[in-house]
Scaffold this active site. Sequence first.
Site, PDB file in Angstrom:
ATOM      1  N   LYS A  88       0.732  -1.218  -0.107  1.00  0.00           N
ATOM      2  CA  LYS A  88       0.138  -0.105  -0.055  1.00  0.00           C
ATOM      3  C   LYS A  88       0.837   1.391  -0.004  1.00  0.00           C
ATOM      4  O   LYS A  88       0.261   2.347  -0.548  1.00  0.00           O
ATOM      5  CB  LYS A  88      -0.898   0.012   1.126  1.00  0.00           C
ATOM      6  CG  LYS A  88      -2.163  -1.059   1.085  1.00  0.00           C
ATOM      7  CD  LYS A  88      -3.245  -0.626   1.980  1.00  0.00           C
ATOM      8  CE  LYS A  88      -4.481  -1.495   1.792  1.00  0.00           C
ATOM      9  NZ  LYS A  88      -4.308  -2.846   2.104  1.00  0.00           N
ATOM     10  N   GLU A 110     -10.278   7.439   3.490  1.00  0.00           N
ATOM     11  CA  GLU A 110     -11.205   6.770   4.288  1.00  0.00           C
ATOM     12  C   GLU A 110     -10.427   5.321   4.645  1.00  0.00           C
ATOM     13  O   GLU A 110      -9.731   5.116   3.723  1.00  0.00           O
ATOM     14  CB  GLU A 110     -12.300   6.472   3.700  1.00  0.00           C
ATOM     15  CG  GLU A 110     -12.675   5.371   2.715  1.00  0.00           C
ATOM     16  CD  GLU A 110     -11.853   5.442   1.331  1.00  0.00           C
ATOM     17  OE1 GLU A 110     -11.856   6.649   0.973  1.00  0.00           O
ATOM     18  OE2 GLU A 110     -11.846   4.420   0.930  1.00  0.00           O
ATOM     19  N   SER A 375       1.753  -9.662  -0.652  1.00  0.00           N
ATOM     20  CA  SER A 375       1.364  -8.363  -0.752  1.00  0.00           C
ATOM     21  C   SER A 375       1.933  -7.654   0.702  1.00  0.00           C
ATOM     22  O   SER A 375       1.808  -6.370   0.848  1.00  0.00           O
ATOM     23  CB  SER A 375       0.119  -8.331  -0.853  1.00  0.00           C
ATOM     24  OG  SER A 375      -0.591  -9.009   0.071  1.00  0.00           O
TER      25      SER A 375
HETATM   26  C1  LIG Z   1      -5.035  -3.895   1.799  1.00  0.00           C
HETATM   27  C2  LIG Z   1      -4.248  -5.175   1.355  1.00  0.00           C
HETATM   28  C3  LIG Z   1      -4.631  -6.139   0.336  1.00  0.00           C
HETATM   29  C4  LIG Z   1      -6.064  -5.842  -0.588  1.00  0.00           C
HETATM   30  O1  LIG Z   1      -5.875  -4.829  -1.429  1.00  0.00           O
HETATM   31  P1  LIG Z   1      -5.639  -4.728  -2.837  1.00  0.00           P
HETATM   32  O2  LIG Z   1      -5.933  -3.622  -3.288  1.00  0.00           O
HETATM   33  O3  LIG Z   1      -6.513  -5.988  -3.500  1.00  0.00           O
HETATM   34  O4  LIG Z   1      -4.245  -5.201  -3.128  1.00  0.00           O
HETATM   35  C5  LIG Z   1      -3.806  -7.343   0.138  1.00  0.00           C
HETATM   36  N1  LIG Z   1      -2.743  -7.581   0.906  1.00  0.00           N
HETATM   37  C6  LIG Z   1      -2.375  -6.691   1.879  1.00  0.00           C
HETATM   38  C7  LIG Z   1      -1.273  -7.239   2.735  1.00  0.00           C
HETATM   39  C8  LIG Z   1      -3.207  -5.561   2.354  1.00  0.00           C
HETATM   40  O5  LIG Z   1      -2.706  -4.577   3.129  1.00  0.00           O
END
Ligand SMILES: *Cc1c(COP(=O)(O)O)cnc(C)c1O
Length: 403
Positions: A88, A110, A375
Amino acid sequence: MQLPDKNGYFGEFGGKFIPETLSVCLEELTASYHKIKRDRGFLKEFNYLLKNYAHRPTILYFAANLSRLLSMKIYFKREDLLHTGAHKINNSLGQALLAKYMGKKRVIAETGAGQHGVAVATASALLGLECNIYMGEEDIHRQSMNVLRMKMLGAEVIPVKTGSRTLKDACNEAFRDWVTNVRNTYYLLGSVVGPHPYPMLVRDFQSVIGKESRRQILKQESRLPDYLLACVGGGSNAIGLFYPFYQDKKVKFIGVEAAGFGLNSLHSASLVKGELGVFQGSRSFVLQDYFGQIQNAHSIAPGLDYPGVGPEHSFYKSVKRAEYVAVGDDQAVEGFKLLSETEGIIPALETSHAVAYLKPLSKKNKGSLVIVCLSGRGDKDLDIISKYKTEYGRSDKEIRGKK
Ligand SMILES: *Cc1c(COP(=O)(O)O)cnc(C)c1O
């Protein structure tokens, strides 16, 4: 082919479904974005921050143990190693810098689970921007650690007491604020959702994930992967990985949504189960009931608990460029443990959905080369995992026992 078109459409998905009052805000944003996209100064500063602040490029890690176990060649793109522990930050840095170039002094956003709020508060602290985060009162109680983090970073967290007091209501309040204060305020959206130009600009800022992965896999394996795998909430980490491989038709994309709790349930799987509709300013697949009312999503992963999905994913699905599958809470917890125990890497619960899908994928794809977007890191989810057995797991097992 140029995606999206100039009106923000990916095929029949996307666009701008907004009240008249918002269109001035969005037009200014679109024009500014097109300008900075080619601005050497902006790009230089953005790349500097990605490298020296966020800690890019992230490594493309070969998971030898898991590869042996599942008879595939598995690589992880380590977005969990970034500052603040997830992808993010790529988007927040890009948009906060855009805000600065637009001459805005204040950033609003938000947040539901609070992860996006923390990333925005972080980028705002770094760039000297005032930061206000709208958050439903219900979510504030559930996510007290992230509320504390945002406050430490100098952001003001504004409780939203209307409606169901969750993300949806926080979103409405943030839009109201933006319309009123657009002269000095930038609205920072957290995923590839919402009205044009957000799905495009968030994708562009997250595309660094796929660009690096493509270069790295060619260097490390001298070929492109067979599969790209990523979890999908709004869809930003997945699009960030997929998009730079769009023209590589032999590379298959798989997006993994959350199915939530219980057997045969699809509580958070907009692409697998949702229908075409308009949600938060764009046309895409969305979870809705028989009467077209938006349904609440449910998932063990806070970041996947969202009833909509980015329009570009809906487009990829409709033209069969990508395949979307759903993985339940139980499986996600298994994926969490699998990666922790085999590789010594604790993944976020969101990411664990993608990890979990490696097992079914491996059944018919022995020897395949796969890149998974890792992610985020899982420290934030230890509490949920440790409570899982008693709160959800047992009752789910009971359901199975009765079958
Ligand atoms: C917020 C988040 C997601 C989901 O958001 P996407 O916009 O689909 O990437 C996935 N993995 C992590 C670690 C997150 O913090």
